[in-house]
Design a protein around this motif. Structure first.
Motif, PDB file in Angstrom:
ATOM      1  N   LEU A   1      39.942  45.739  42.172  1.00  0.00           N
ATOM      2  CA  LEU A   1      41.248  46.263  41.384  1.00  0.00           C
ATOM      3  C   LEU A   1      41.401  45.790  39.899  1.00  0.00           C
ATOM      4  O   LEU A   1      41.861  46.481  39.070  1.00  0.00           O
ATOM      5  N   PRO A   2      41.275  44.612  39.579  1.00  0.00           N
ATOM      6  CA  PRO A   2      41.394  44.208  38.013  1.00  0.00           C
ATOM      7  C   PRO A   2      40.594  44.888  37.252  1.00  0.00           C
ATOM      8  O   PRO A   2      41.019  45.477  36.119  1.00  0.00           O
ATOM      9  N   ALA A   3      39.169  45.323  37.500  1.00  0.00           N
ATOM     10  CA  ALA A   3      38.433  46.116  36.695  1.00  0.00           C
ATOM     11  C   ALA A   3      38.742  47.559  36.705  1.00  0.00           C
ATOM     12  O   ALA A   3      38.835  48.366  35.750  1.00  0.00           O
TER      13      ALA A   3
ATOM     14  N   SER B   1      46.618  47.962  45.081  1.00  0.00           N
ATOM     15  CA  SER B   1      45.765  49.118  44.898  1.00  0.00           C
ATOM     16  C   SER B   1      46.203  49.774  43.432  1.00  0.00           C
ATOM     17  O   SER B   1      47.205  49.402  42.520  1.00  0.00           O
ATOM     18  N   LEU B   2      45.412  50.427  42.839  1.00  0.00           N
ATOM     19  CA  LEU B   2      45.676  50.916  41.464  1.00  0.00           C
ATOM     20  C   LEU B   2      46.759  51.977  41.546  1.00  0.00           C
ATOM     21  O   LEU B   2      47.556  51.895  40.569  1.00  0.00           O
ATOM     22  N   THR B   3      47.036  52.588  42.353  1.00  0.00           N
ATOM     23  CA  THR B   3      48.232  53.583  42.736  1.00  0.00           C
ATOM     24  C   THR B   3      49.144  52.741  42.549  1.00  0.00           C
ATOM     25  O   THR B   3      50.314  53.137  42.105  1.00  0.00           O
TER      26      THR B   3
ATOM     27  N   PHE C   1      32.470  40.153  39.620  1.00  0.00           N
ATOM     28  CA  PHE C   1      33.658  41.215  39.107  1.00  0.00           C
ATOM     29  C   PHE C   1      33.793  40.821  37.956  1.00  0.00           C
ATOM     30  O   PHE C   1      33.537  39.700  37.430  1.00  0.00           O
ATOM     31  N   SER C   2      34.514  41.776  37.416  1.00  0.00           N
ATOM     32  CA  SER C   2      35.236  41.528  35.944  1.00  0.00           C
ATOM     33  C   SER C   2      36.779  42.055  36.150  1.00  0.00           C
ATOM     34  O   SER C   2      37.182  42.590  37.123  1.00  0.00           O
TER      35      SER C   2
END
Ligand SMILES: Cc1cc2nc3c(=O)[nH]c(=O)nc-3n(C[C@H](O)[C@H](O)[C@H](O)COP(=O)(O)O)c2cc1C
Length: 321
Positions: free
Chosen positions: A229-231, A200-202, A26-27
């Motif tokens: 989530l970080p990406a 979450s992004l939200t 992941f990134s």
């Protein structure tokens, strides 16, 4: 604003093996704080904890070592050994909620003794060759303790202050106290890293709109069910199929390395079951599917149960709340 994402320290989870695998697949994570290293007398540390932060091994994800203890001299000696090893910044754990730790005035246990904390920081900071950062809760028993802690934290030249806005006795229950955090945030003169229930992004968007001065965000438990989530915070988007593929690669890489590292199926399955405690929530009906896995201690049954979980769907919808 450019956001910086921190991987939280989680003993038993975010050690080097996890950090390496995460960074390979992941990134988006910029930096990690290691699970705590206990400061033993004369600044010694357990080999296992020390070896987790060796700079030569930590090439995939930058890491700041975290130390924990209640004797300033031992903490300073350990911090200076880490400095000599190549770590200019060391983080101190002032958040661990567990009674066994807290009753020794370590972790969140020292937050309700502000004079002792002040004296500890005074000695520690004055003896450290490098810089100190702090990870704290709001207090041990009540959030009001934070009103006394802020002026203490403000007195020292900290690298940054990570705030997990719960009290120690709250453990991981209830909600992070965002209203209180909002009220006291302007009083903190250090760079603040927000930590707690960022799943979450939200949720990230809501938090970053509410706290526009914050650019640093720390993710702990939720990195397992939502490693995307970080990406995503940095603009990436994933299709369901791609998510499933990445989750499988993530699990398999962790599993393979644990099999290489650990002795016997009982040990491997017990470590992997701990991983699934959080990872199961990456899947629709993860709770239900995880149940049979909890009783397993042989490799064949483990692999069969895992195949069931991967036959499902990623729990995308669950994270958008
Ligand atoms: C299993 C586990 C181990 C943890 N170990 C540490 C630790 O070694 N040091 C520390 O400062 N916090 C530790 N924490 C707390 C996390 O770093 C983080 O503050 C907390 O989980 C809240 O963030 P989250 O809601 O993103 O998980 C641990 C938490 C869990 C669940």
């Amino acid at each position: 604003m450019t956001h910086r994402i921190w991987l939280a320290p989680m003993q038993g989870y975010t050690e080097l093996l996890f950090r390496d695998v995460y960074a390979e697949i992941f990134s988006g994570v910029d930096i990690a704080i290691s699970p705590f290293i206990s400061a033993l007398p004369e600044g010694r540390a357990k080999d296992r904890e020390w070896n987790d932060v060796l700079p030569d091994d930590n090439t995939k994800m930058p890491v700041i070592p975290q130390i924990m203890g209640n004797v300033a001299e031992d903490l300073a000696l350990l911090a200076n050994r880490l400095y000599d090893l190549g770590h200019p910044v060391v983080n101190i754990n002032l958040g661990c909620p567990y009674k066994m730790v807290a009753k020794k005035k370590k972790g969140s246990g020292i937050l309700c003794f502000p004079d002792e904390l002040d004296a500890l920081l005074e000695t520690l900071v004055s003896r450290m060759k490098g810089r100190l950062s702090i990870k704290t809760r709001l207090g041990r028993h009540t959030r009001e303790e934070f009103h006394t802690l802020i002026p203490i934290y403000n007195r020292y030249p900290l690298e940054d202050l990570t705030v997990h806005p719960r009290t120690g006795i709250q453990m991981y229950t209830g909600e992070p106290d965002l209203a209180f955090f909002e009220e006291v945030l302007p009083e903190i003169r250090h760079r603040v890293i927000y930590n707690g229930d960022l799943w979450s992004l939200t949720r990230f968007e809501a938090l970053s709109n509410r706290f526009p001065s914050i650019s640093d965000w720390m993710i702990g438990r939720w990195i397992l069910p939502n490693p995307f989530l970080p990406a995503e915070i940095k603009g990436a988007r994933f299709e369901e199929e791609e998510k499933l593929l990445l989750l499988k690669r993530f699990h398999d890489a962790i599993y393979e390395r644990q099999v290489e590292r650990l002795d016997g199926p009982g040990h491997v399955t017990s470590v992997m079951k701990a991983f699934w405690v959080y990872f199961k929530d990456a899947f629709e009906h993860g709770d239900r599917l995880f149940k049979p896995l909890r009783r397993i201690s042989d490799i064949d049954s483990y692999e069969a149960a895992v195949a069931q979980l991967f036959a499902g769907k990623p729990a995308v919808a669950d994270f958008n709340v």
